[in-house]
Scaffold this motif. Structure first.
Motif, mmCIF file in Angstrom:
data_model
loop_
_atom_site.group_PDB
_atom_site.id
_atom_site.type_symbol
_atom_site.label_atom_id
_atom_site.label_comp_id
_atom_site.label_asym_id
_atom_site.label_seq_id
_atom_site.Cartn_x
_atom_site.Cartn_y
_atom_site.Cartn_z
ATOM 1 N N ARG A 283 -32.237 26.866 36.776
ATOM 2 C CA ARG A 283 -31.783 28.253 36.898
ATOM 3 C C ARG A 283 -32.895 29.169 37.399
ATOM 4 O O ARG A 283 -32.692 29.992 38.282
ATOM 5 C CB ARG A 283 -31.279 28.778 35.549
ATOM 6 N N ASP A 315 -29.784 25.055 29.854
ATOM 7 C CA ASP A 315 -29.541 26.150 30.786
ATOM 8 C C ASP A 315 -29.209 27.463 30.072
ATOM 9 O O ASP A 315 -28.409 28.256 30.553
ATOM 10 C CB ASP A 315 -28.392 25.745 31.735
ATOM 11 N N SER A 316 -29.801 27.700 28.910
ATOM 12 C CA SER A 316 -29.479 28.930 28.175
ATOM 13 C C SER A 316 -30.132 30.145 28.815
ATOM 14 O O SER A 316 -31.158 30.030 29.486
ATOM 15 C CB SER A 316 -29.940 28.818 26.730
ATOM 16 N N HIS A 317 -29.550 31.287 28.564
ATOM 17 C CA HIS A 317 -30.129 32.548 29.039
ATOM 18 C C HIS A 317 -31.112 33.068 27.999
ATOM 19 O O HIS A 317 -30.749 33.228 26.832
ATOM 20 C CB HIS A 317 -29.017 33.575 29.271
ATOM 21 N N GLY A 333 -32.418 38.016 29.627
ATOM 22 C CA GLY A 333 -32.763 37.515 30.958
ATOM 23 C C GLY A 333 -34.267 37.344 31.095
ATOM 24 O O GLY A 333 -35.021 37.500 30.127
ATOM 25 N N ARG A 361 -29.964 41.654 42.845
ATOM 26 C CA ARG A 361 -29.708 40.701 41.770
ATOM 27 C C ARG A 361 -30.348 41.180 40.472
ATOM 28 O O ARG A 361 -31.561 41.414 40.416
ATOM 29 C CB ARG A 361 -30.255 39.325 42.149
ATOM 30 N N PHE A 381 -24.798 37.999 31.476
ATOM 31 C CA PHE A 381 -25.493 36.815 31.996
ATOM 32 C C PHE A 381 -24.716 35.546 31.640
ATOM 33 O O PHE A 381 -24.631 34.620 32.439
ATOM 34 C CB PHE A 381 -26.931 36.748 31.468
ATOM 35 N N GLY A 382 -24.146 35.534 30.443
ATOM 36 C CA GLY A 382 -23.353 34.377 30.013
ATOM 37 C C GLY A 382 -22.163 34.136 30.936
ATOM 38 O O GLY A 382 -21.759 32.995 31.158
ATOM 39 N N LEU A 383 -21.637 35.206 31.470
ATOM 40 C CA LEU A 383 -20.492 35.089 32.392
ATOM 41 C C LEU A 383 -20.957 34.885 33.834
ATOM 42 O O LEU A 383 -20.126 34.825 34.740
ATOM 43 C CB LEU A 383 -19.625 36.366 32.319
ATOM 44 N N GLU A 384 -22.282 34.803 34.027
ATOM 45 C CA GLU A 384 -22.870 34.661 35.365
ATOM 46 C C GLU A 384 -22.447 35.825 36.262
ATOM 47 O O GLU A 384 -22.156 35.653 37.443
ATOM 48 C CB GLU A 384 -22.482 33.324 36.025
ATOM 49 N N ARG A 385 -22.389 37.045 35.676
ATOM 50 C CA ARG A 385 -22.017 38.212 36.476
ATOM 51 C C ARG A 385 -23.183 39.174 36.587
ATOM 52 O O ARG A 385 -24.219 38.999 35.962
ATOM 53 C CB ARG A 385 -20.841 38.943 35.824
ATOM 54 N N SER A 386 -22.966 40.231 37.378
ATOM 55 C CA SER A 386 -23.993 41.245 37.558
ATOM 56 C C SER A 386 -23.315 42.606 37.655
ATOM 57 O O SER A 386 -22.090 42.684 37.767
ATOM 58 C CB SER A 386 -24.774 40.944 38.844
#
Ligand code: FAD
Length: 404
Positions: A283, A315-317, A333, A361, A381-386
């Motif tokens: 990641r 792969d944890s945030h 993050g 980003r 971040f868990g949802l892989e969004r921004s």
């Protein structure tokens, strides 16, 4: 198959043992513990524990009965060598433990100050419960402390010492506090808050010597020629990962015990987790070594899952917190490499977040007294969004809408 032997009973080691049992692992689980306490939480050592009067029990993850019920064998002592060919660990006591899988959760130790008088009893460090206990014992008889290093632990301790009524000076070589870890905006906020509380923060200076008389500290001399009186010195200048056991066994090490994205060392029957592990991170690219409860615990869960048949890359945030006086800093993050910082909220109102971007980003969020923003960040971040920098800066933008 076979027994799992865990070296180190800190955050990571404790969690592997607990998670293995939770996942139904039925073979022997041994937790080698070189501290004379049941496994305990480290973060309060520089915060609530120093301030309060609660006993060591208040820090324990679980009472002794838990380990008995779960058949987790707590073995007091130090692991001194690994016989990889024979699949055995040797303890300082002379005892030998056979393993099917070996987990190195050896953590880190304090980097020691290389100055004359740095080994006097009035010069303290903060890593283990005994350190915190010793400080708590001597602080009532001390009036002036010089804290060397304005990282998280140095500042947490400084705030606590000030609340306890000590005169406090903090020395930091960098031009701002927590410089390696947080944005300038957050550094400036904390500098101002600590100064308001009466803590003197000296930036861009180094301690050059510790003065003492009759074995008692009398002060600290600085690289700019000044001298600060003190009867106590607390050092927080970072840690060194405990990699020697691994290195002596011929495992690959660098600035940590080298593990792949499954947390496996160069020997497939040995893994390393937590503060001591330098792990491959698809990641974030390259390898990472992080020092946080989140990292140690999530590593532990990932490894326990692998050892019980659920093999997934780690792969944890990342997330982290630091309590300093009345202020709570929370980070979600990893902000390494950001080129733009957008503030949400207002430092003057003592509640804001710094959203760190690289281009468009979002890399990470540093929140000060804004727990909602922090939880939002972790979920985002868990949802892989921004969200865009414009949305972050606009208090009218409803963060929840980005999670829907
Ligand atoms: P550790 O918890 O250090 O455990 C390693 C254990 O292994 C130790 O008990 C060590 O003695 C033992 N050991 C080493 N070698 C051997 C051997 N050969 N044989 C047997 N045992 C061995 N993180 C946060 O996220 N938030 C915070 O607010 C925060 N505050 C902190 C405050 C302080 C004062 C400190 C010291 C740390 C703080 N941290 C915080 C960091 C966090 O505590 C660490 O990242 C975490 O403890 C790492 O867990 P670990 O299991 O990798 O190592």
């Amino acid at each position: 198959g076979g027994p799992v032997i865990i070296v180190g009973a800190g955050h990571g080691g404790y969690q592997v043992a607990a998670s293995l049992r939770q996942a139904g692992f039925s073979d022997r689980v041994c937790l080698i513990n070189d501290e004379a306490h049941l496994p305990y939480q480290r973060p309060p050592l520089s915060k609530a524990y120093i301030k309060g009067s609660a006993g060591p029990e208040s820090l324990m993850f679980r009472p002794e009965k838990f380990y008995q019920d779960q058949k987790i064998e707590l073995i007091g002592g130090r692991a001194v060598s690994i016989d990889r060919a024979g699949h055995k660990v040797h303890l300082a006591s002379g005892e030998t433990l056979p393993y099917g899988h070996l987990v190195l959760a050896t953590g880190a130790r304090n980097r020691l100050l290389d100055l004359p008088n740095a080994n006097l009893p009035d010069v303290k460090y903060l890593r283990i419960l005994d350190d915190s206990e010793a400080l708590r014992q001597i602080m009532p008889s001390k009036s002036r402390v010089v804290v060397i290093g304005a990282g998280f632990i140095g500042l947490e301790f400084a705030a606590t010492a000030r609340i306890k009524g000590l005169e406090v000076d903090v020395l930091e070589l960098a031009p701002r506090v927590m410089a390696r870890a947080v944005t300038a905006e957050v550094s400036e906020y904390f500098q101002a808050r600590h100064r308001e509380a009466g803590i003197r923060i000296h930036l861009g200076v180094q301690a050059t010597s510790i003065e003492a008389e009759g074995g008692k500290v009398t002060g600290v001399s600085l690289s700019d020629g000044r001298h600060l009186p003190a009867d106590l010195v607390v050092v927080g200048v970072g840690v060194l990962p405990n990699i020697e056991l691994a290195a002596e066994a011929g495992l690959a090490v660098a600035a940590g015990i080298i593990v792949d994205e499954y947390l496996s060392t160069s020997d497939p029957d040995i893994s390393a987790i937590g503060d001591c592990a330098l792990f491959a991170s698809p990641r974030f690219g390259g390898s990472q070594r992080l020092e946080s409860v989140q990292n140690a615990t999530d590593h532990a869960r990932c490894l326990a899952a692998r050892l019980t048949g659920d093999r997934k890359a780690y792969d944890s945030h990342p997330w982290f917190w630091s309590d300093q006086g009345d202020d709570k800093l929370q980070m979600a993050g990893l902000t390494t490499g950001y080129d733009r910082v957008v503030l949400r909220g207002d430092p003057a109102k003592k509640a804001f977040s710094a959203f760190c971007y690289k281009g468009d980003r979002l890399l990470g969020i540093e929140s000060v007294n804004r727990a909602g923003d922090h939880m939002f960040g972790r979920r985002l971040f868990g949802l892989e969004r921004s969200i865009t920098p414009e949305q972050a800066a606009d208090e009218g933008f409803d963060l929840k809408s980005a999670l829907a």
